[in-house]
Design an enzyme around this catalytic site. Structure first.
Site: not given
Ligand code: NDP
Length: 454
Positions: A132, A172
């Protein structure tokens, strides 16, 4: 001396804490796995795993590379960020795992994610090790040119440490198709090689069909497997989803395909609740809001008057049958879990990595809530990344139907492995956390045993 005398979870964890001071997320992730793996080793008389210090070795990353990333913003200020790549374990394949750009990124967060990734990748059945990386860079509010300059600077260091047979990063939080494009362009420019060094690429230059959708779709396929295992279906189930990024939006899409309803989204500003449910039109609008305009989820409530926005809150107070935490780590506490259970929630599948804290997991276990940890439920993303690597190696591009069919099979396979190792003998119910930890561990551990002490 009995085998159990060699095993002392608290002493093992004391060592982990001593060697990783202040790295709370990493310590939390190791503890969760160790608490399942040690009792299993004793029960199954697998002394060799202890003798060869397998878990201790997996909990010590192969390497952690940290580096300076300088870039110039649009006002000609010089900005300095810190980047990392954590290569946790490559016993069963090249390191593989996403890159996160977010101000909350620290070495501890990336070590926890790389550790988790090792078990998740093993669970998929594909030959991928765990890694990662990322940076404490906040893409929010930056122009495309600023993001491009940052990505180019980041890759100017990262390229030395990655490669199609070495380490293959993906997206991510904060790293989507735009950022992957900029980084791939820079890698190609520096090395003059067109190889599958990153996944999550656009279709025009080696990306796979369904990769963008895979994590969210996979979560819901896993959820559907949990329902089917109990002779039930997702049809009519009310879902609360946190996040409004890649994982959340594609999970919502698949919930609608399978006949459930979606009532919440969130971001770091708060959550929206739509009692009428998110339909296809509202989902398309939300995707456009988040993916094209990079807007805030609060705008959903302005656009759809039946919906309400709740600033600085998470969506777990909303009555639902299913909760899908899809935003970030530690976003669902013990109190949130109690509220969900009290409101009748029967199933939780983690789209994010470690969104439920240790208290929350305990509450769900005590209540008999079906609980799928991220390392099982969200493995669809990395699984399709693995398929993207295969297509790149073969210089082929598979049709969408073919990739989705493989995703469905992979998620069913993960569910089966969790059941095999997590079935509770007395009740026939499934402890998915234990099942995922053990199934993920055994494959990596056996490969490490075969290599001897290296
Ligand atoms: P994105 O950046 O597309 O979206 C993240 C979302 O989570 C946004 O809505 C963001 O809001 C919110 N968010 C992030 N940090 C916080 C916080 N501290 N408090 C509240 N809301 C928060 O990321 P992904 O959808 O790709 O990833 C989301 C999760 O899924 C992560 O844990 C990631 O590790 C996991 N994941 C992702 C994969 C992938 O293929 N993308 C694969 C496996 C797991 P804001 O815009 O306001 O920050």
């Amino acid at each position: 001396m009995a085998l159990s005398d060699h095993v002392d979870l608290s002493r093992f964890m004391e060592g982990v804490e001593r060697r990783n001071p202040g790295q709370i997320e990493f310590i939390q992730a190791v503890h969760e796995v160790a608490a399942d793996v040690f009792p299993w080793i004793i029960q199954h008389d697998r002394e060799e795993y202890l003798e060869y210090q397998i878990l201790r070795r997996i909990a010590e990353p192969d390497r952690v590379v940290s580096f300076r990333v300088c870039w110039e913003d649009d006002n000609h200020n010089i900005r300095v960020q810190r980047g990392w790549r954590v290569q946790n374990n490559n016993a069963i394949g090249p390191y593989k795992g996403g890159l996160r750009f977010h101000p909350t990124v620290t070495e501890s967060v990336l070590k926890f994610l790389a550790f988790e990734q090792t078990f998740k990748n093993s669970l998929t059945g594909l030959p991928m090790g765990g890694g990662k990386g990322g940076a404490n860079f906040n893409p929010r509010g930056k122009t495309d040119h600023e993001v491009m300059r940052f990505c180019q600077s980041f890759m100017t260091e990262l390229y030395r440490h990655v490669g199609d047979d070495v380490d293959v990063p993906a997206g991510d939080i904060g790293v989507g198709a735009r950022e992957i494009g900029y980084m791939f362009g820079q890698y190609k420019r520096i090395t003059n090689r067109f190889t599958g060094v990153l996944t999550g690429k656009a279709l025009e230059f080696g990306g796979s069909e369904i990769r963008t959708e895979a994590t969210g779709y996979g979560v819901v396929y896993f959820l559907a497997n949990m329902f089917e295992y109990r002779d039930r279906s997702l049809e009519g189930m009310r879902c609360a989803i946190s996040g409004s990024g890649n994982v959340a939006l594609h999970a919502a899409e698949k919930v609608l395909h399978l006949g459930g309803s979606v009532h919440t989204f969130s971001d770091s500003g708060g959550f929206v609740f739509d009692p009428d449910g998110v339909d296809e039109e509202k989902l398309a609008w939300t995707k456009e809001l988040k993916e094209q305009r990079r807007g805030r989820i609060a705008e959903y409530a302005d656009r759809y008057p039946g919906a309400t926005f709740h600033a600085d809150q998470r969506p777990w107070s909303v009555p639902c049958d299913v909760a899908l935490p899809c935003a970030t780590q530690n976003e669902l506490s013990g109190d949130d879990a109690r509220e969900l259970v009290g409101n009748g929630c029967i199933a939780v599948a983690e789209g994010a990595n470690m969104p439920t804290d240790a208290d929350g997991i305990e509450v769900f276990a005590e209540a008999g809530t079906w609980f799928a940890p991220g390392k099982a439920a969200n493995a669809g993303g990395v699984a399709v990344s693995g398929l993207e690597m295969s297509q790149n190696s073969a210089r082929l591009a598979w049709e969408e139907d073919e990739v989705e069919r493989q995703l469905v099979d992979i998620m069913a396979g993960i569910h089966e492995r969790c059941v095999e190792h997590g079935r509770v003998a007395d009740t026939g119910d499934v402890n998915y956390v234990r099942g995922a930890n053990i199934a993920g561990f055994v494959k990596v551990a056996d490969a490490m045993l075969a290599f001897g002490v290296v």
